[in-house]
Design a protein around this motif. Structure first.
Motif, mmCIF file in Angstrom:
data_model
loop_
_atom_site.group_PDB
_atom_site.id
_atom_site.type_symbol
_atom_site.label_atom_id
_atom_site.label_comp_id
_atom_site.label_asym_id
_atom_site.label_seq_id
_atom_site.Cartn_x
_atom_site.Cartn_y
_atom_site.Cartn_z
ATOM 1 N N ILE A 474 0.840 -1.187 0.098
ATOM 2 C CA ILE A 474 -0.127 0.082 0.069
ATOM 3 C C ILE A 474 0.831 1.218 0.006
ATOM 4 O O ILE A 474 0.577 2.124 -0.664
ATOM 5 C CB ILE A 474 -1.077 0.111 1.314
ATOM 6 N N LEU A 477 2.335 1.847 -3.308
ATOM 7 C CA LEU A 477 1.504 2.478 -4.453
ATOM 8 C C LEU A 477 1.186 3.822 -4.061
ATOM 9 O O LEU A 477 1.199 4.717 -5.080
ATOM 10 C CB LEU A 477 0.207 1.719 -4.607
ATOM 11 N N LYS A 478 1.145 4.340 -2.942
ATOM 12 C CA LYS A 478 0.918 5.646 -2.418
ATOM 13 C C LYS A 478 2.196 6.517 -2.728
ATOM 14 O O LYS A 478 2.015 7.874 -3.384
ATOM 15 C CB LYS A 478 0.740 5.732 -0.854
ATOM 16 N N LYS A 481 2.171 7.145 -6.702
ATOM 17 C CA LYS A 481 1.101 8.210 -7.021
ATOM 18 C C LYS A 481 1.646 9.498 -6.441
ATOM 19 O O LYS A 481 1.321 10.523 -7.248
ATOM 20 C CB LYS A 481 -0.095 7.561 -6.160
ATOM 21 N N ASP A 552 -6.578 2.040 -10.565
ATOM 22 C CA ASP A 552 -7.569 2.205 -9.498
ATOM 23 C C ASP A 552 -6.817 3.113 -8.488
ATOM 24 O O ASP A 552 -7.454 3.960 -7.742
ATOM 25 C CB ASP A 552 -7.952 1.082 -8.864
ATOM 26 N N ASN A 553 -5.457 3.100 -8.313
ATOM 27 C CA ASN A 553 -4.693 4.075 -7.609
ATOM 28 C C ASN A 553 -4.300 5.570 -7.920
ATOM 29 O O ASN A 553 -3.671 5.945 -7.325
ATOM 30 C CB ASN A 553 -3.766 3.373 -6.728
#
Length: 656
Positions: A474, A477-478, A481, A552-553
């Motif tokens: 998680i 991915l953050k 982004k 999706d992220n």
């Protein structure tokens, strides 16, 4: 000290030493991305009525040895008797052929398969692009038999040799003139070969068995290699330009009528539309009946078809000129070339932009690696000063991006990124050995090639699948982004490597049997055994799922192929995105407006909008319903010029 053969001696017969029964020896230096990676040495001897060429070929590609040995026997009249060839033709491609010829009968052994073949035409044993020595003798055989249009090659296929001209070079203050030939049939497309007037091979521009460009250069003339590479690009492109019809006055005004326009900006479609193009620019887009068709316009009836922006491949390696027509035929009108030979890609781009060649618009990403046993190419930087020099050189030559490769030293990555950003360039590439994705991005990388580098910073389960619920995954991915990092996943190339070779390859590529035979031979054996494919499946499943999870992220994804099936692999990439869970519209955006935005070109291209360049494709079907319909390209328009995909494919040897 390096020992060189004197050029003057090379003008003599290779049998000059026969009087003393001593074999002669000649050395070719092998190059990939202009980097000297190995050599081929042949020795020729004469015993009785037989002439024997003994060849030792070996290069090391990114740490992997590629050895090959061959023995070619001829009669005193230079007629073939036998060829034995065993070893590797690329890192993952092997060969083990034995061919014997007696009269009109050929005895052939390929790996464990043995058979006989009656010869009814001229035939010569040559199984691959390597060794170059065999091609040297093949050209002489062709000359001795009055230059026939085609020669059967054993164990299969045929070659077409043409004398295409001669070229003059200045070497050590002297003028040299070499004969230039094209050879078709051994690889996809044409090899370009130069010999001296005595028939000695001087330079061979070819491709190895993993589609990477490879050059063989007669040792004394190695310094001329960049000139040969540039000429090969120019000549290859000119062959295509001469084969295509010229635009007519009517083509300056084009009206596409009746088709459904895909609006990738607003993610919608408009049926029964008209698109007006004038002088390569989209002038009007609207519903039929609301857009007037100019008098004298060339009309393209798109009824029942779909009108889309030209596609982008954001991970190309334009390593031979044949990619140009193949890309356009598949509807790819723009590519980002992610690392190439400096002189070659400059020459190819110049030929296309000046109307002397055929191909998509090329955006150049210049590769920089670090020194070491796994290094690729000759542009390497291990100090800040070297990094700045190479970035500046790329900028001065029209490159829009820098690509960092795997051996770049972590300490140098920031220097590369800082100089690139200072000059207005962005940075993409591999995450170098010894770094994490986060470290690369923190050093300034704007984009990352390949999904594997995202996978590598995720939490993995025992079966090597990704645990997407873990805090590590998680957080990764953050991070991506938050830093607006752009990813080109290239999942199609991993599908190819992870597939079982026992599976039906047409499931992956429905047009497989329309590919030129040399490409079919390469791809049919690309993959792994069923047991390994089963072990790799959790990784493959995670790679594909990562596309959907990243999307999706809010992570920016652009479609790229890293080669594969020429042109068609971009279609496959989009199909895999849809399989992963993206809608067809979302997948199409990754190959149109999204890459245009990423490359800061969305004001001029990337969508079918008034004022933008007329890079447009027409497909027979509805890819928003069935993404595989995007393969059914019937018309390609690039910059307002109309191309027929069938004609383009014919140019580069694709069949029905």
């Amino acid at each position: 000290m390096k020992k060189y053969i004197l050029p003057a001696l090379l003008l003599c017969s290779v049998f000059a030493a026969d009087a003393q029964n001593k074999p002669d020896s000649v050395t070719f230096l092998l190059h990939k991305f202009e980097q000297h990676i190995g050599k081929e040495v042949y020795r020729v001897s004469k015993t009785g009525n037989e002439i024997t060429y003994t060849v030792d070929f070996k290069f090391v590609d990114r740490g992997s040895p590629v050895p090959l040995k061959a023995e070619l026997k001829l009669t005193a009249a230079n007629e073939p008797i036998s060829l034995k060839i065993k070893g590797n033709t690329a890192r993952s491609a092997t060969i083990n052929d034995t061919i014997g010829i007696s009269g009109t009968l050929a005895r052939i052994k390929v790996n464990d398969s043995s058979y006989q073949q009656q010869l009814t035409t001229l035939a010569f044993p040559v199984a691959s692009y390597a060794p170059g020595t065999v091609q040297q003798v093949l050209i002489q055989y062709w000359k001795n038999h009055h230059e026939p249009a085609s020669i059967t090659t054993l164990p299969f296929g045929s070659v077409q040799i043409k004398k295409s001209g001669d070229d003059t070079f200045t070497f050590n203050g002297k003028t040299l003139q070499f004969d230039r030939y094209t050879i078709g049939g051994l690889i996809w497309g044409n090899e370009i070969v130069w010999t001296d007037k005595a028939g000695q091979l001087v330079c061979l521009i070819t491709n190895d068995a993993e589609a990477d460009k490879l050059e063989m250069m007669l040792e004394p003339y190695e310094s001329l290699l960049p000139q040969f590479i540039g000429k090969a690009a120019t000549y290859g492109m000119e062959l295509f330009a001469k084969s295509t019809p010229k635009s007519t006055a009517a083509d300056k005004v084009i009206a596409i009528t009746g088709g459904t326009v895909i609006d990738v900006i607003n993610s919608k479609s408009t049926p029964n539309s008209t698109v007006i193009i004038e002088n390569g620019i989209i002038k009007k887009v609207g519903e039929a009946g609301k857009v007037a068709i100019p008098a004298g316009a060339k009309i393209i009836d798109a009824k029942g078809k779909t009108i889309l922006p030209g596609l982008w491949d954001m991970h190309a390696h334009f390593e031979q000129v044949d990619w140009g027509p193949a890309y356009l035929a598949a509807g790819v009108t723009t590519v980002r070339d992610c690392g190439n030979e400096f002189g070659f890609i400059n020459s190819v781009q110049s030929a296309i932009d000046n109307g002397k060649g055929i191909g998509p618009k090329i955006l150049k990403a210049g590769i920089i690696d670090g020194k070491g046993p796994m290094a690729l190419g000759i542009i390497q930087a291990d100090t800040k000063e070297e990094a700045i020099k190479e970035v500046d050189r790329y900028k001065d030559n029209g490159f829009v991006q820098i690509k960092i490769y795997s051996s770049a030293k972590p300490a140098i990555v920031k220097a590369i990124c800082d100089e690139a950003h200072k000059l207005g360039l962005t940075v993409t590439g591999h995450i170098p050995n010894g770094m994490t994705l986060q470290a690369g991005v923190d050093s300034g990388m704007d984009m990352v090639n390949h999904v594997q580098y995202v996978y590598s910073v995720m939490k993995r389960n025992k079966d090597r699948s990704v645990n997407f619920e873990d805090s590590t995954s998680i957080a990764a991915l953050k991070f991506i982004k938050a830093h607006h990092t752009v990813i080109d996943p290239t999942v199609g190339v991993f599908e190819m490597f992870f597939r079982s070779t026992k599976e039906d390859i047409t499931e992956m590529e429905p047009a497989f049997y329309s590919l030129p035979l040399p490409l079919q031979a390469i791809f049919k054996n690309t993959g792994t055994d069923p047991a390994s494919a089963t072990r790799l499946k959790p990784i493959w499943d995670s790679f594909q799922k990562l596309v959907k999870v990243m999307y999706d992220n809010g992570i920016t994804i652009v479609a790229g192929t890293d080669q594969g099936f020429p042109g068609y692999s971009l279609d496959r990439e989009l199909e895999l995105y849809v399989q992963a869970g993206l809608t067809p519209m979302q997948a199409i955006r990754t190959a149109t407006i999204t890459p245009a935005s990423v490359m800061k070109m969305d004001k001029e291209t990337g969508s079918v909008e008034v004022g933008k360049k007329a890079d447009i494709i027409i497909v027979d079907g509805d890819p928003l319903t069935t993404i595989r319909d995007i393969r059914k390209v019937t018309t390609v328009i690039k910059g307002g010029k109309i191309y027929d995909p069938g004609m383009l494919h014919k140019l580069v040897g694709f069949g029905k």
